[in-house]
Write an enzyme that holds these catalytic residues in place. Structure first.
Site, PDB file in Angstrom:
ATOM      1  NE  ARG A   1      -2.393  -0.831   3.586  1.00 18.52           N
ATOM      2  CZ  ARG A   1      -3.004  -0.373   4.679  1.00 18.52           C
ATOM      3  NH1 ARG A   1      -4.211   0.146   4.570  1.00 18.52           N
ATOM      4  NH2 ARG A   1      -2.407  -0.400   5.841  1.00 18.52           N
TER       5      ARG A   1
ATOM      6  CB  SER B   1       6.701  -6.501   6.786  1.00 20.04           C
ATOM      7  OG  SER B   1       5.921  -5.330   6.804  1.00 20.04           O
TER       8      SER B   1
ATOM      9  CG  ASP C   1       5.022  -6.054   9.562  1.00 23.64           C
ATOM     10  OD1 ASP C   1       4.423  -6.922   8.906  1.00 23.64           O
ATOM     11  OD2 ASP C   1       5.993  -6.308  10.302  1.00 23.64           O
TER      12      ASP C   1
HETATM   13  C1  G6P Z   1      -1.325  -4.819   7.877  1.00 22.09           C
HETATM   14  C2  G6P Z   1      -0.130  -3.904   8.051  1.00 22.09           C
HETATM   15  C3  G6P Z   1       1.067  -4.446   7.315  1.00 22.09           C
HETATM   16  C4  G6P Z   1       1.328  -5.865   7.759  1.00 22.09           C
HETATM   17  C5  G6P Z   1       0.104  -6.672   7.505  1.00 22.09           C
HETATM   18  C6  G6P Z   1       0.320  -8.059   8.012  1.00 22.09           C
HETATM   19  O1  G6P Z   1      -1.810  -4.754   6.622  1.00 22.09           O
HETATM   20  O2  G6P Z   1      -0.444  -2.643   7.539  1.00 22.09           O
HETATM   21  O3  G6P Z   1       2.192  -3.665   7.579  1.00 22.09           O
HETATM   22  O4  G6P Z   1       2.444  -6.371   7.075  1.00 22.09           O
HETATM   23  O5  G6P Z   1      -0.987  -6.157   8.186  1.00 22.09           O
HETATM   24  O6  G6P Z   1      -0.816  -8.795   7.748  1.00 22.09           O
HETATM   25  P1  G6P Z   1      -1.016  -9.616   6.401  1.00 22.09           P
HETATM   26  O7  G6P Z   1      -2.109 -10.573   6.757  1.00 22.09           O
HETATM   27  O8  G6P Z   1      -1.413  -8.651   5.370  1.00 22.09           O
HETATM   28  O9  G6P Z   1       0.258 -10.311   6.133  1.00 22.09           O
HETATM   29  C1  BGC Z   2       9.177 -10.899   8.710  1.00 22.32           C
HETATM   30  C2  BGC Z   2       8.964  -9.812   9.741  1.00 22.32           C
HETATM   31  C3  BGC Z   2       7.542  -9.313   9.663  1.00 22.32           C
HETATM   32  C4  BGC Z   2       6.597 -10.448   9.762  1.00 22.32           C
HETATM   33  C5  BGC Z   2       5.171 -10.020   9.681  1.00 22.32           C
HETATM   34  C6  BGC Z   2       8.133 -11.946   8.847  1.00 22.32           C
HETATM   35  O1  BGC Z   2       8.265 -12.877   7.830  1.00 22.32           O
HETATM   36  O2  BGC Z   2      10.445 -11.485   8.876  1.00 22.32           O
HETATM   37  O3  BGC Z   2       9.844  -8.772   9.524  1.00 22.32           O
HETATM   38  O4  BGC Z   2       7.367  -8.434  10.732  1.00 22.32           O
HETATM   39  O5  BGC Z   2       6.830 -11.388   8.735  1.00 22.32           O
HETATM   40  O6  BGC Z   2       4.880  -9.422   8.507  1.00 22.32           O
END
Ligand code: G6P
Ligand code: BGC
Ligand code: BGC
Length: 924
Positions: A549, A610, A664
């Site tokens: 995003r 992330s 994140d």
């Molecule tokens: C939200 C946060 C992201 C995060 C994500 C993890 O969308 O804004 O920064 O990485 O959650 O959840 P997801 O299920 O999208 O991996």
């Molecule tokens: C990453 C982390 C991240 C997490 C959640 C992991 O695979 O190594 O940096 O915070 O995923 O998105």
């Protein structure tokens, strides 16, 4: 009856004139008889009323509001599926209660789909009246004795004898092998049994007998045995109908309609127990004085009124009462009765069968009546046959009306107007009285003409059906054992979770000290959570979750406004070259700026990235390794802020000021911290999983300074990469890890996060299919396809409402041949996998909050955890299980979980805002 004419009677000669005997003349006798038999006529309206009232009583009982003793009982039998035809094995069957004063032991061999039908071996044992009316222990000891006698007579090869117990009385079942007798019927009245589990009583008796070790695997009502005994190929029958000494029916009801079963999945066989139907309004008009007389003299007056009009145990008695009445009226037997005619039970079902059977002929009727000590006049035989026919026809019609009620219920339950159904019939009334079935069929067609009903006589009184249920029970029990064995490693107990917590706390300490640890404990250079004084417009990028995003975040005194746009990161870009990936990111930013009219503006930018980065500063982050399916080349070991700036540089006319790179988890903590200053932990459970928290700077060996705090990105996804989670790792985890693009890495993540749970479930389903436990052992191409079982399926399948229909829909979409048992097991697999994930996550959070509490030397700690991630947010039970595990393992920490609404993009903007504020203060 209508067809019955008094014509025949006149022609018979040579008897003293009736008027001479002051008796009604033959024509009068037949009038008298016909008049008397009028009351056995049941009109169509009355039949419809019985059908409607019985249906009403059924639906009331299904809903759990059984109104009175005279209602049908609707007892679930825990038989959840009709036979597969794959059932195999040798089974002992004990039948008690179906055929009155006898019990039967059978040895049934089921040959599965391949083999031909093996004739069961059986032996009947007459139950002495004193045993039917004596202490319950005596009855069960008698049954156990018969079992040994049978096994002595028919030695069988196998030691582990599995027995199916056909117990034909109303019982509350709480499992396939647990059943409590509600009340005796049909001439049985043993003491000390009602209210007790009859399986346990039988097991105790078999143990007392001590001759054979017999495992009572299932208890079945005879109607269920009849239904299940339907010949494969002609069935499956979904209704079982018995008319023997007693009468009853069962059918396959949608489980969600059975209130007592908090189960809204699949179907379950329900024993109607229509024998107890006695709704005065419906039955009142058809009950005759003979019925009342019979009831009064019965063992259970007022009970089983409907059965006493249909069951073979009573038809003979009804005929006797009518004959005695007509004799006393002088309409029969020259007005003479006999001691036999006046004694209860002297006319049996067999007598009525013969006397009613036109083929048996008058001579046979004469013989039976003479055996009763009656002097039989010429017309008597014919008139007696009328009486028998009247009683029978009424029984068949009433039974037809009751069956019509069951068929109407099935129409409702399955929302099918045009119902096509097979009904299995069993019992001596059917076997000995072919007309019974035809009259019943006529009545059914009259009352539910839209139903296409086929009647399948059960082959051997249901013995095979009971063996089928026992085979199903044995198979389900075996499958359940295999399922439990397979899922047992996923059921973590408190000790195991506490061990994970302790191991994590130890790894945290080592990581902070810079010693070898699977937890890198990366300083993020975020030293404070927002204090609300932040202001300005910021761009933010959010990469690494399900969606990429770009956000415009406006921080004002009045709060934070966010405008964002989701862009996709195609797999070929995520796994292409680093340059391609970052150029794609910049293209998205440019597109966003144009759409938001920000082109040419150089707003401070916060980059939520992330992935594990060793940060050297707020705007410097060296990517340690990709995770979550990303694998762009030439990035690992690089400063991703530089890679972004180079990409910006490659794009003319774009000016962006990258101020901060945050993980994140940090973005989420900051975003929630903006609302709740006690939020000092960030947790992500989405595609990946990770956590961060505010650590005392003095504990962070790699960063100078020992006052104040530093947010630490734990990168707990890698916890256990040193093998410390080896004891918990299952072969399914190993399969998933082997197939991933980073085998041996992110062990903790691969047991918890959304990218992997679906795959773990898929591997378990493959395993259970290979064991024949699921999908009849049929492996399908689809289920062998990676990532075909999405983690979001778990959330859908485990949602509390109507999950089975969703289970079916999801699995049918995957082209899996599904039975309701399968659906239930898939649900349990999903529950076990997500529960383990949530508990492990909870153990991790418990380790973090306990670390903070110990850091601050507090007795009690109150702290909030900012959480984000699709799995945590969408799974119906995940968040609750995490919180429960934290309460269990960190009782001295009061932890509030705050679901982040705006994602970590806002957090990244806030980190940028804090950095800008601190930078301004430096310049001032
Ligand atoms: C939200 C946060 C992201 C995060 C994500 C993890 O969308 O804004 O920064 O990485 O959650 O959840 P997801 O299920 O999208 O991996
Ligand atoms: C990453 C982390 C991240 C997490 C959640 C992991 O695979 O190594 O940096 O915070 O995923 O998105
Ligand atoms: C019992 C039922 C049984 C039926 C037929 C009734 O008296 O209550 O459980 O199915 O007889 O045997």
């Amino acid at each position: 009856m209508d067809s019955i004419g008094a014509v025949g009677l006149q022609q018979r000669e040579g008897f003293p004139s009736c008027s001479q005997k002051g008796l009604p003349c033959p024509s009068d006798s037949s009038e008298l008889v016909l008049e008397c038999l009028q009351q056995f006529k049941v009109t169509q309206t009355q039949l419809q009323q019985i059908q409607t009232s019985l249906l009403g009583s059924m639906e009331q009982a299904l809903g759990g509001q059984a109104s009175s003793a005279s209602a049908v009982r609707m007892l679930p039998t825990y038989v959840g599926s009709t036979p597969h035809g794959t059932e195999q094995g040798d089974f002992l069957v004990l039948e008690l209660g179906a055929t009155g004063a006898s019990l039967r032991v059978l040895w049934v061999t089921l040959m599965g789909t391949e083999g031909h039908r093996m004739e069961p071996r059986s032996q009947e044992f007459v139950i002495p009246p004193e045993v039917m009316l004596g202490p319950g222990q005596q009855l069960f000891d008698f049954a156990a004795h018969c079992l040994s006698e049978f096994l002595d007579a028919f030695p069988v090869s196998t030691q582990d004898l599995q027995l199916g117990f056909s117990f034909s009385f109303p019982c509350h079942q709480t499992g396939l092998d647990r059943s409590t007798l509600i009340s005796w019927t049909k001439g049985f009245r043993c003491s000390g049994v009602e209210g007790h589990d009859v399986v346990q009583l039988l097991r105790d008796a078999i143990k007392r007998q001590g001759a054979y070790s017999i495992d009572v695997v299932a208890v079945v009502n005879d109607t269920v045995g009849t239904m299940m005994g339907c010949e494969p190929g002609v069935g499956p029958c979904e209704v079982g109908l018995v008319v023997d000494t007693g009468t009853n029916a069962c059918y396959m009801e949608e489980a969600r309609h059975v209130a007592v079963l908090d189960e809204d999945r699949g179907r379950v066989c329900v024993s109607v127990e229509w024998g107890s139907f006695g709704d005065d309004e419906a039955l009142g008009p058809v009950l005759t004085t003979f019925d009342h007389a019979l009831d009064q003299e019965s063992l259970n007056p007022g009970a089983q009124r409907f059965e006493k009009m249909i069951g073979g145990l009573y038809l003979g008695e009804l005929v006797r009462l009518v004959l005695a009445h007509l004799a006393q009226q002088g309409a029969l037997f020259g007005g003479c009765t006999s001691p036999a005619l006046l004694s209860r039970g002297s006319i049996l079902l067999e007598h009525v069968t013969e006397m009613e059977d036109p083929l048996a002929g008058a001579a046979r009727v004469h013989a039976i009546l003479q055996d009763l000590g009656l002097s039989v006049g010429t017309s008597d035989a014919e008139l007696v046959r009328y009486v028998c026919t009247a009683v029978f026809t009424r029984a068949a019609r009433l039974c037809g009306a009751a069956l019509a009620a069951v068929l109407s219920r099935l129409q409702h339950s399955r929302e099918q107007q045009m119902l096509q159904i097979a009904v299995a019939t069993g019992g001596r009334v059917f076997e000995q009285h072919p007309s019974f079935l035809s009259i019943l069929q006529e009545t059914v067609m009259l009352l539910v003409p839209e139903c296409d009903v086929s009647f399948i006589p059960s082959v051997d009184g249901g013995g095979r059906g009971v063996a089928m249920v026992t085979a199903v029970a044995a198979r389900l029990a075996a499958h359940r054992r295999l399922l439990e064995e397979t899922l047992a490693p996923f059921r973590l107990n408190r000790e195991q979770l506490a061990a994970v917590q302790a191991q994590m706390q130890e790894a945290m300490a080592k990581g902070l000290r810079g010693e070898a640890s699977s937890l890198r404990m990366l300083p993020t250079y975020v030293r404070a959570t927002p204090d609300g004084s932040e202001r300005g417009d910021f761009l933010a990028l959010d990469l690494g979750g399900t969606n990429f995003r770009v956000l415009l975040v406006r921080v004002t005194a009045g709060g934070v406004q966010i405008t964002s746009q989701v862009y996709s990161i195609p797999e070929c870009v995520a796994q292409g070259s680093g340059q391609q990936l970052f150029d794609h990111i910049v293209d998205c930013i440019v597109d966003f700026q144009q759409k938001q009219g920000l082109s040419g503006q150089s707003l401070p930018l916060g980059f939520t990235f992330s992935f594990p980065c060793r940060q050297l500063g707020l705007d410097q982050g060296i990517l340690l390794n990709w995770t979550k399916g990303f694998n762009a080349s030439d990035c690992e070991g690089q400063d991703v802020v530089c890679l972004l700036r180079e990409a910006i540089g490659r794009k003319q006319a774009v000016k962006l000021n990258v101020v901060a790179i945050v993980n994140d988890t940090v973005g989420t903590m900051m975003s929630c911290g903006y609302e709740d200053p006690r939020c000092e932990v960030g947790l992500i459970v989405g595609t990946g999983t990770n956590a961060c928290y505010m650590e005392e700077l003095r504990n962070v060996a790699s960063v100078a300074g020992d006052s104040g705090h530093m947010c630490i990105n734990m990168e707990w996804g890698a916890f256990g990469d040193d093998g410390s989670l080896g004891l918990l790792r299952t072969c399914f985890d190993a399969n998933v890890d082997q197939a991933s693009i980073n085998p041996g890495k992110q062990s903790f993540e691969k047991m918890i996060s959304g990218m992997y749970l679906g795959e773990i479930v898929r591997h378990i389903l493959l395993h259970l299919t290979s064991l024949g436990v699921l999908f009849r052992g049929q492996q399908t191409q689809r289920l062998q396809t990676r990532d075909i079982f999405k983690t979001k399926f778990l959330s859908e399948i485990e949602s509390d409402s109507l999950a089975l229909r969703q289970v079916r829909a999801i699995l049918e979409d995957l082209g899996l041949p599904l039975t309701s048992d399968d659906a239930l097991m898939v649900l349990e697999v999903c529950q076990a996998v997500s529960q383990r994930a949530a508990q492990l996550c909870g153990a991790g959070v418990a380790a973090v909050v306990e670390k903070i509490r110990e850091n601050r030397g507090l007795e009690e700690l109150t702290v909030s955890v900012g959480v984000d991630g699709t799995l945590y947010k969408l799974h119906p039970h995940f968040s609750g299980l995490v919180a429960a595990t934290v309460r269990e393992l960190a009782p001295r920490c009061a932890v509030t979980f705050l679901q982040s609404e705006d994602g970590s993009g806002k957090g990244a903007a806030l980190v940028t805002a804090v950095a800008c504020r601190l930078a301004q203060m430096d310049h001032v």
